[in-house]
Write a protein that holds these residues in place. Sequence first.
Motif, PDB file in Angstrom:
ATOM      1  N   SER A 520       0.826  -1.192   0.000  1.00 38.47           N
ATOM      2  CA  SER A 520       0.000   0.000   0.000  1.00 38.47           C
ATOM      3  C   SER A 520       0.865   1.249   0.000  1.00 38.47           C
ATOM      4  N   LEU A 521       0.511   2.216  -0.853  1.00 34.58           N
ATOM      5  CA  LEU A 521       1.202   3.504  -0.914  1.00 34.58           C
ATOM      6  C   LEU A 521       0.320   4.584  -0.320  1.00 34.58           C
ATOM      7  N   ALA A 534     -12.706  12.293  -6.671  1.00 35.30           N
ATOM      8  CA  ALA A 534     -13.336  11.188  -5.946  1.00 35.30           C
ATOM      9  C   ALA A 534     -13.213   9.884  -6.723  1.00 35.30           C
ATOM     10  N   MET A 535     -13.429   9.946  -8.051  1.00 36.16           N
ATOM     11  CA  MET A 535     -13.331   8.744  -8.877  1.00 36.16           C
ATOM     12  C   MET A 535     -11.924   8.167  -8.843  1.00 36.16           C
ATOM     13  N   LEU A 536     -10.913   9.050  -8.979  1.00 39.59           N
ATOM     14  CA  LEU A 536      -9.530   8.587  -8.976  1.00 39.59           C
ATOM     15  C   LEU A 536      -9.152   8.014  -7.613  1.00 39.59           C
ATOM     16  N   ALA A 537      -9.642   8.643  -6.559  1.00 36.17           N
ATOM     17  CA  ALA A 537      -9.355   8.154  -5.210  1.00 36.17           C
ATOM     18  C   ALA A 537      -9.945   6.764  -4.997  1.00 36.17           C
ATOM     19  N   MET A 538     -11.177   6.572  -5.451  1.00 33.26           N
ATOM     20  CA  MET A 538     -11.809   5.262  -5.283  1.00 33.26           C
ATOM     21  C   MET A 538     -11.084   4.198  -6.093  1.00 33.26           C
ATOM     22  N   LEU A 539     -10.613   4.576  -7.258  1.00 31.68           N
ATOM     23  CA  LEU A 539      -9.847   3.651  -8.081  1.00 31.68           C
ATOM     24  C   LEU A 539      -8.592   3.187  -7.345  1.00 31.68           C
ATOM     25  N   LEU A 540      -7.889   4.126  -6.722  1.00 30.70           N
ATOM     26  CA  LEU A 540      -6.652   3.794  -6.007  1.00 30.70           C
ATOM     27  C   LEU A 540      -6.944   3.013  -4.725  1.00 30.70           C
ATOM     28  N   GLU A 541      -8.007   3.412  -4.028  1.00 32.47           N
ATOM     29  CA  GLU A 541      -8.372   2.699  -2.804  1.00 32.47           C
ATOM     30  C   GLU A 541      -8.751   1.252  -3.117  1.00 32.47           C
TER      31      GLU A 541
END
Length: 640
Positions: A520-521, A534-541
């Motif tokens: 995890s980074l 929000a979309m990019l954050a959910m993708l990474l999460e």
Amino acid sequence: MLSSSLYESVFNSSTIGNALLSPTPEATILAVNDAFLKGSSRRREELIGVSVFKAFPGNPDDREDTGEMALRNSLVRVLETRKPDSLPAQRYPIRIALPDGEENYEERFWSAVNTPVFDQDGEIVCISHTATDVTEQERAVTALRESEKRFRALTNAAADVVYRMNPDWTQLHQLQGHGFLKDTVEPDHSWLEEYIPPEDQELVKKGMHKAIRDRTIYELEHRVRRVDGTYGWALSRAVPMFDAAGEIYEWIGAASDITERKQVEEKLKDANRHKDEFLAMLAHELRNPLAPIGAAAELLQMASVDEARVRQTSQIIGRQVSHMSHLIDDLLDVSRVTRGLVTLEKAPLDIRHILMDAVEQVTPLIRARGHHLALHLPPNTTMVTGDKKRLVQVIANLLNNAAKYTQEHGNIELRADVQASRVLIAVIDNGIGMAPEVAARAFDLFSQAERTSDRASGGLGLGLALVKSLVELHGGTVTCESRGIGKGSRFMVCLPLSSVRGDRDRPHETDSDNQLMSNSLRVMVVDDNVDAAAMLAMLLEASGHQVVVEHRPGRALERARKAPPQIFLLDIGLPDMDGNALAQRLRAQPETAHSVLVAITGYGQERDREKAFAAGFDHHLVKPIDTKELYKILAKINKA
């Protein structure tokens, strides 16, 4: 007063069977007359002193034999009310002796009256039970009822209505409706108003007046009021009947139910109309990009066009060619799907990855229109079996549809909910909505909703038809609903869940990606577009990383000093301080000097890349970003 001998004479000579019963639960037979003995085929010595229920017991093998219970209840009512009680046409089989000595039950129907008999003190001394055998009458009624039932079945099975009219059509003599129209057995002067809807009455009048004038066959298609009160269609033909003097004395007609045929004709007319509208729409949509392409071609032929103008012109041509390519792709896709030429490459898939890829595709349109996109994903891996490209296409088409028909700065919601053996995916908007009749045919071919009279949103109206076909190929369903014009729309896709475990569906399968999933980074996303961040954050999460989101550069700097991330994903077009300036500030403060900086931007020219690298960025990705490229960057950081 009558003497007892005279009363006994009247009692015994009566043609109606009569028995006197004790006013007790056993109802013992005290006396019976000759008519009763004859009707029941019994001898007096068999009955006197015996309970009527023992003398005439119910048949235990006959479930429909309720006569004994009915008689018991009647006698109870007589004792309670002290009033006579009638039993009209009661089925009460009686036991009879057969010639071979065996006994059997013979079906009988009795019309009985139980009457209390009082003494001089007002006490009930006995109950007079008179019984008339009505078996033959009941059998006749049953036979008539069966005959009528068979006749009705026959008339209902017939195809044509038959009717008779007087010479000038002012009176309907008789009509056999055959289950289609109401039967008429008496002369009817108001038949026109009764059978023909108001809008067709003038048409029928003209037809019959012409037939009377020409003394020829009457033939006409018109609507009629059916037996159930609804309207249908009939093909009516009537021939004139002539007497010896050559005068018409009656018309004999027949009418066929052609409702189904007319409905098919209407559907064909609608389909043809939709086809014509579609062709007109196609011409309109193809002319739109051709106009700027033609103008650009003329401009490029001018000798004085400078480099900037040439670049701008080529970009216009590229965009319009891309638009035309999308139109042609839609046409080809629908053609292949409707002809069954599409082969799905099915595999276990996590629906969360499908939704995020679809969001990524439509993000430019959503950003351009300033929409707020709310994304709700299942918290756990949710597996379906399908073709990834096609499922992404389904959701992207629905999101694209929502974006086109939602006013700028409107709200769009994409959510997925797991229910038992299926997953429900909803695309909800607060856009211009649809009338009920439009929503009902939203997925039809050649049926772009007339939701915008000027068709400003463009498109051929094929996207939803393609959605329906692709969803059904995956064993799912799709529905559409709207509360009306101006009240938004909801599209719901239902797909069956897969029994395959989630660990078989990995969106990225390289060794470096597997390493990424296990480490995890700490990531900070800085973008003023709330939905994109929000979309990019959910993708990474979803890939297992720890993500924080900020929309203002100042807040990002302050938060980064307190908890330095390993990697920053920065938008360039930020308010107050652009992304290049923010990168320089991050490089200047000790806490984040060695963090990895990735530019996420819509500026993709070479000078934009050079400017970003000069500001301290390690990587430069153009929106919409290539997620595979981002995963590679993250994997390299994990290895370092």
